[in-house]
Design a protein around this motif. Sequence first.
Motif: not given
Length: 101
Positions: A76-81
């Motif tokens: 999930n690119a929007q929620a991942s560090t």
Amino acid sequence: IRRVTVSGDSMLPTFADGKRLLFHAAGHTHDRENLAKLERLVNRIVLIERESYPGIFFIKRVKSIQGNRIWVEGDNAQASTDSRTWGVLLPSEIVAIAFRR
């Protein structure tokens, strides 16, 4: 073998918050003889302990290996560090590999 519970949304839709995964130790993957082992990690889910964040573990997917440099991302690119923030990982920062949900 480690049982790890997913915390957060960085691996959605593959793994939701609260899902449990089983991991086995990654072994020593930091020398040239183990480059083949590193290459087999591409697209696998791994447990990471960053040298700069000791004691904190991250679950990510290995996206690519370039020489001895590892690039990981959450699904999930929007929620991942992940490597988009950190850059490449050291092989020694991969502590375990998922093998079962």
